[in-house]
Write an enzyme that holds these catalytic residues in place. Structure first.
Site, PDB file in Angstrom:
ATOM      1  CB  THR B 100      -4.982   7.391   8.862  1.00  0.00           C
ATOM      2  OG1 THR B 100      -4.833   7.973  10.158  1.00  0.00           O
ATOM      3  CG2 THR B 100      -3.954   8.012   7.927  1.00  0.00           C
ATOM      4  CE  LYS B 176      -2.904  10.372  11.297  1.00  0.00           C
ATOM      5  NZ  LYS B 176      -3.457   9.513  12.310  1.00  0.00           N
ATOM      6  CE  LYS B 244      -1.885   2.169   7.577  1.00  0.00           C
ATOM      7  NZ  LYS B 244      -2.551   3.489   7.696  1.00  0.00           N
TER       8      LYS B 244
END
Lengths: 301, 301
Positions: B100, B176, B244
């Site tokens: 990611t 994503k 995050k």
């Protein structure tokens, strides 16, 4: 009286939800006397085997229960206290308030009803018109256990997910409020997600196909998402309903001194969509507020 | 080279996700040479029928593909450019970045890879450890059609929902990112809903039972909701992961000049939970930030 089962019901508010609900009660052999301002609605109930009255008070005359499926708390008050329906009910009768009301309003109405010796059931619903038609509504009940037990056969005729969430009036309304908080935020965040993806040139239909099958899915994303791609979809529920319902959510938060940052942000987006002139459109069109905020750069930019 | 199918794969990052993914490739008859800093991870791959290398560069030596399942973009850069894995690959090989990463980072890495004449596949995943084990990952691919076609057999060995979302590197990362936007907001709003209900004395377990069966449901509410009632649930994914990932969402919004009010509000709640000392706990524990905000009044209040 409280151990006698309910057989006669006054039903006030024969709208898109109320009409099929009243017919379900008729089908389950309750004696239903309905009232609605619209004559066509009264006639439809009679055609379905119910009875019609010329006023809310007349409908309530001697009934063992009064079911209110009106628009809001103000209409419930008008029927009960101004039109005289409460006083017309049998002694010991049960008032079942199924409209979406602020929890504090449900509590205040309950206090006035119970001081006349009658039962009060705070019982908002979710499941929409399909749930009303198919008697598959979710019903969230705040009421003393004895009052709940008394009203249960009536509620079971209307929904298949009847939950007793607390002993106090207002607790059913709170659960419905929480339901609307989740629904409203889920619609708005689907629009927010679409907004970011479109800016990156991602096809929105493909995006929702992917998201609908992943951990990012919600019932609302799957239901409202596809309608965000239509310029003016048929109105299942309007933007202004969420302007109102998220307003009730935030009022409940204020009353309880509870911070609700996501609900507050989502409310702003529905307010914006309404202010842009789209209040009457399908609630999926909250995406128009995001498009106003996050328009793609012009070709000559 | 570009019409030849990929048979040898260098796999870097054999963690909780990477290890079962590499084993799935072995099972599908790819020749997999793995590298991870941890010796035990390398040994496990060899035991499963793969090969191990002493460095990322050695793993990449002459391979037709390099699959990166590292923690973030900085690690991907270190492997490719500093450790020399990119230069070690066969000419015309394919780099598949599955970590990611911010969309802008994926785009920048792609530019450096493709200028060496190699293919680049921006292909982040969702579906967690179970999806990695069962080869049921969702894979969101941003890459030119020709590069995508070349990598497809590798991706099909890892997931059963492989979507080509756009021709440009960074578009997979964007999808994503959008996935994480929805997941993060859905977890936070479930906690917000619980917070309002608990203030009104509603049982939280009953609340989530009702909401999980209604239009208010989300995948996250059903999965994380029950864990919000546990004082310290096993960590499926930590609060700091969403600190995050929602950070990446907001960075992507900044880069695209896109306002994301719900994601921004949800990020604040995860930040608060982390700042209160709960960053390492299960992400359902974002509810602790809401409890800090909205504590029930003390009995003597």
């Amino acid at each position: 009286m409280s151990h006698q089962s309910i057989s006669s019901i006054a039903f006030v508010g024969l709208g898109a939800m109320g009409a099929p609900m009243a017919e379900n009660l008729v089908r389950k052999q309750f004696r239903v006397t309905g009232f609605d301002m619209r004559e066509a609605a009264r006639e439809a109930l009679v055609a379905a085997g119910g009875h019609a009255a010329a006023s809310a008070k007349e409908a309530a005359e001697g009934a063992e229960a009064l079911l209110l499926m009106v628009v809001n708390a103000a209409q419930a008050r008008a029927v009960l206290f101004e039109a005289g329906a409460l006083a017309a009910l049998a002694p010991g009768a049960t008032v079942i308030l199924m409209a979406t009301c602020p929890p504090g309003e449900a509590e205040a109405i309950a206090a006035e009803v119970t001081k006349t010796g009658r039962h009060f059931i705070d019982a908002p619903v979710s499941g929409g018109v399909n749930g009303a038609r198919n008697a598959t509504l979710t019903i969230m009940v705040g009421a003393p256990a004895e009052s709940f037990a008394r009203a249960k056969p009536v509620l079971d005729a209307l929904g298949d997910k009847v939950f007793h969430v607390g002993e106090k009036a207002g607790q059913g309304a709170t659960v419905k409020t929480v339901n609307q908080l989740l629904c409203g935020v889920h619609i708005a965040v689907a629009a927010e997600a679409l907004s970011l993806a479109e800016k990156a040139g991602i096809d929105g239909r493909l995006l929702f196909e992917i998201m609908g099958g992943s951990a990012a899915s919600s019932w609302m994303l799957r239901d409202r998402g596809p309608r965000m791609h239509e310029p003016d979809p048929a109105v299942a529920s309007a933007v202004d309903i969420f302007v109102k319902d998220l307003g009730i959510v935030l009022d409940a938060g204020r009353a309880a001194k509870t911070a609700l940052p996501l609900a507050a942000a989502a409310h702003q987006m529905f307010l914006s969509a309404s202010g842009l002139g789209h209040g009457g459109r399908d609630d999926s069109q909250v995406v128009r507020a995001y498009r106003a905020l996050n328009a793609k750069p012009a070709n000559d930019a």
